[in-house]
Enzyme design. Structure first.
Site, PDB file in Angstrom:
ATOM      1  N   LYS A 125       0.821  -1.227   0.000  1.00 19.96           N
ATOM      2  CA  LYS A 125       0.000   0.000   0.000  1.00 19.96           C
ATOM      3  C   LYS A 125       0.853   1.276   0.000  1.00 19.96           C
ATOM      4  O   LYS A 125       0.472   2.272  -0.615  1.00 19.96           O
ATOM      5  CB  LYS A 125      -0.937   0.015   1.205  1.00 19.96           C
ATOM      6  CG  LYS A 125      -2.067  -1.015   1.107  1.00 19.96           C
ATOM      7  CD  LYS A 125      -3.021  -0.870   2.277  1.00 19.96           C
ATOM      8  CE  LYS A 125      -3.948  -2.054   2.366  1.00 19.96           C
ATOM      9  NZ  LYS A 125      -4.907  -1.922   3.471  1.00 19.96           N
ATOM     10  N   GLY A 152      -2.848   1.391  18.883  1.00 17.20           N
ATOM     11  CA  GLY A 152      -1.901   1.189  17.778  1.00 17.20           C
ATOM     12  C   GLY A 152      -1.639   2.489  17.035  1.00 17.20           C
ATOM     13  O   GLY A 152      -2.507   3.382  17.011  1.00 17.20           O
ATOM     14  N   GLY A 195     -13.331  -7.055  12.024  1.00 20.27           N
ATOM     15  CA  GLY A 195     -13.038  -6.259  10.837  1.00 20.27           C
ATOM     16  C   GLY A 195     -13.650  -6.732   9.536  1.00 20.27           C
ATOM     17  O   GLY A 195     -13.360  -6.132   8.488  1.00 20.27           O
TER      18      GLY A 195
HETATM   19  P1  ATR Z   1      -0.176  -2.060  10.559  1.00 20.73           P
HETATM   20  O1  ATR Z   1       0.171  -1.565   9.187  1.00 20.73           O
HETATM   21  O2  ATR Z   1      -1.049  -3.282  10.597  1.00 20.73           O
HETATM   22  O3  ATR Z   1      -0.735  -0.973  11.431  1.00 20.73           O
HETATM   23  P2  ATR Z   1       2.383  -1.782  11.781  1.00 20.73           P
HETATM   24  O4  ATR Z   1       2.617  -0.512  11.059  1.00 20.73           O
HETATM   25  O5  ATR Z   1       3.494  -2.788  11.897  1.00 20.73           O
HETATM   26  O6  ATR Z   1       1.184  -2.597  11.181  1.00 20.73           O
HETATM   27  O7  ATR Z   1       1.876  -1.407  13.252  1.00 20.73           O
HETATM   28  C1  ATR Z   1       1.568  -2.376  14.199  1.00 20.73           C
HETATM   29  C2  ATR Z   1       0.982  -1.688  15.440  1.00 20.73           C
HETATM   30  O8  ATR Z   1       0.627  -2.701  16.395  1.00 20.73           O
HETATM   31  C3  ATR Z   1       1.935  -0.757  16.152  1.00 20.73           C
HETATM   32  O9  ATR Z   1       1.193   0.284  16.748  1.00 20.73           O
HETATM   33  C4  ATR Z   1       2.553  -1.672  17.229  1.00 20.73           C
HETATM   34  O10 ATR Z   1       3.059  -0.997  18.339  1.00 20.73           O
HETATM   35  P3  ATR Z   1       4.565  -0.375  18.319  1.00 20.73           P
HETATM   36  O11 ATR Z   1       4.501   0.847  17.439  1.00 20.73           O
HETATM   37  O12 ATR Z   1       4.844  -0.045  19.720  1.00 20.73           O
HETATM   38  O13 ATR Z   1       5.432  -1.473  17.764  1.00 20.73           O
HETATM   39  C5  ATR Z   1       1.332  -2.464  17.612  1.00 20.73           C
HETATM   40  N1  ATR Z   1       1.621  -3.774  18.229  1.00 20.73           N
HETATM   41  C6  ATR Z   1       2.019  -4.897  17.620  1.00 20.73           C
HETATM   42  N2  ATR Z   1       2.115  -5.921  18.487  1.00 20.73           N
HETATM   43  C7  ATR Z   1       1.787  -5.408  19.712  1.00 20.73           C
HETATM   44  C8  ATR Z   1       1.677  -5.953  21.032  1.00 20.73           C
HETATM   45  N3  ATR Z   1       1.947  -7.236  21.285  1.00 20.73           N
HETATM   46  N4  ATR Z   1       1.289  -5.135  22.024  1.00 20.73           N
HETATM   47  C9  ATR Z   1       1.001  -3.836  21.773  1.00 20.73           C
HETATM   48  N5  ATR Z   1       1.068  -3.254  20.556  1.00 20.73           N
HETATM   49  C10 ATR Z   1       1.451  -4.024  19.535  1.00 20.73           C
END
Ligand code: ATR
Length: 262
Positions: free
Chosen positions: A65, A125, A235
């Site tokens: 994307k 997130g 979703g």
């Molecule tokens: P996407 O495009 O699906 O949003 P991404 O850009 O990799 O994927 O973002 C993943 C999000 O999930 C981020 O906000 C991440 O938090 P960090 O920025 O602190 O990494 C969050 N995330 C992923 N696994 C997590 C977990 N186990 N607990 C809390 N937040 C999580």
């Protein structure tokens, strides 16, 4: 016959063909909708070939994307805010890009009869999924959007970027481990459920509705909301909503979602 497709890697699991074919049947539009697996280093060639072969429109999914966004000549405002594109088409020799994910979420929330207007929304997130939905949620009338992230600096930088697009909604950030207060709705946009990890919602955090952006996987976020007796949704509605919005962008017709079941 119009030709559409979804491009991703992997792509075999995509439900977009099934959804668009159902929309086409309902609206009597003659189209085909395929899945295209693009090599990780061959996205640009894949889409150029598609449009050179008289393709009408593409949906773009993970992980392309952002690359699609970078290739566009013309972008909608919501695509600029998202910095990601999930819907492409050619017009006068120029590649146009839109992002219908946020509108899909807003439509799914409205279809549940959950209100956004003047509401306080918490998003968990601060990754690409969150970036794509903040402007559409604000445009739907949210009074305040709080972005909670494990890495709070990432939420702050997202708010800095998005504030240029957002006028009447207050944007705030909070660390995930500091969550507290009452919200009309919480939206889980972390990838935590996809990886099988969970987020623990503290007792001092209360909310009236819970939307999980992921679908088709167990979600401890949904489980916790259900334990509290709060209405929940996953979703799938957003997926159908973003498809309906892309269908409208391409074909100028909105499918009637209330009579379709996926
Ligand atoms: P996407 O495009 O699906 O949003 P991404 O850009 O990799 O994927 O973002 C993943 C999000 O999930 C981020 O906000 C991440 O938090 P960090 O920025 O602190 O990494 C969050 N995330 C992923 N696994 C997590 C977990 N186990 N607990 C809390 N937040 C999580």
């Amino acid at each position: 016959m119009k030709q559409f497709a979804v491009v991703g890697n992997p792509i075999a699991h995509s439900r977009s063909p099934e959804i668009h074919v159902a929309f086409a049947k309902q609206t009597h539009i003659d189209l085909s909708y395929d899945r295209i697996l693009a090599p990780l280093d061959g996205f640009e060639t894949t889409i150029k070939d598609f449009f050179a072969n008289r393709g009408d429109g593409l949906n773009i999914t993970v992980p392309f994307k952002e690359e699609a966004f970078a290739l566009c000549d013309v972008l909608t405002e919501r695509a600029k805010a998202a910095r990601a594109v999930n819907t492409l088409w050619m017009q006068n020799g120029q590649l146009h890009g839109d992002n219908t994910d946020g509108a899909g979420l807003v439509n799914a929330i409205h279809a549940l009869s959950w209100s956004l207007n003047n509401r306080r929304i918490l998003i968990l997130g601060a990754g690409g999924a969150t970036r794509g939905v903040v402007l559409p949620l604000a445009s739907a009338g949210a009074k305040e959007i709080v972005i909670a992230n494990r890495t709070v600096a990432r939420a702050e930088s997202l708010v800095d970027d998005l504030s240029a697009f957002i006028k009447n909604t207050e944007l705030q950030t909070i660390a995930l481990d500091q969550l507290t207060g009452h919200f009309d709705m919480i939206i889980n946009a972390t990838s935590a459920s996809l990886s099988g990890e969970g987020i623990t919602l503290p007792e001092t955090l209360t909310f009236d509705h819970a939307y999980e952006m992921a679908y088709g996987k167990p979600s401890s976020f949904i489980d916790q909301a259900k334990e509290r007796g709060v209405p929940t949704a996953d979703g799938l509605g957003m997926l159908i909503g973003q498809a309906a919005e892309a269908f409208y962008v391409w074909n100028g017709l909105r499918p009637n979602l209330s009579t379709l079941h996926f």
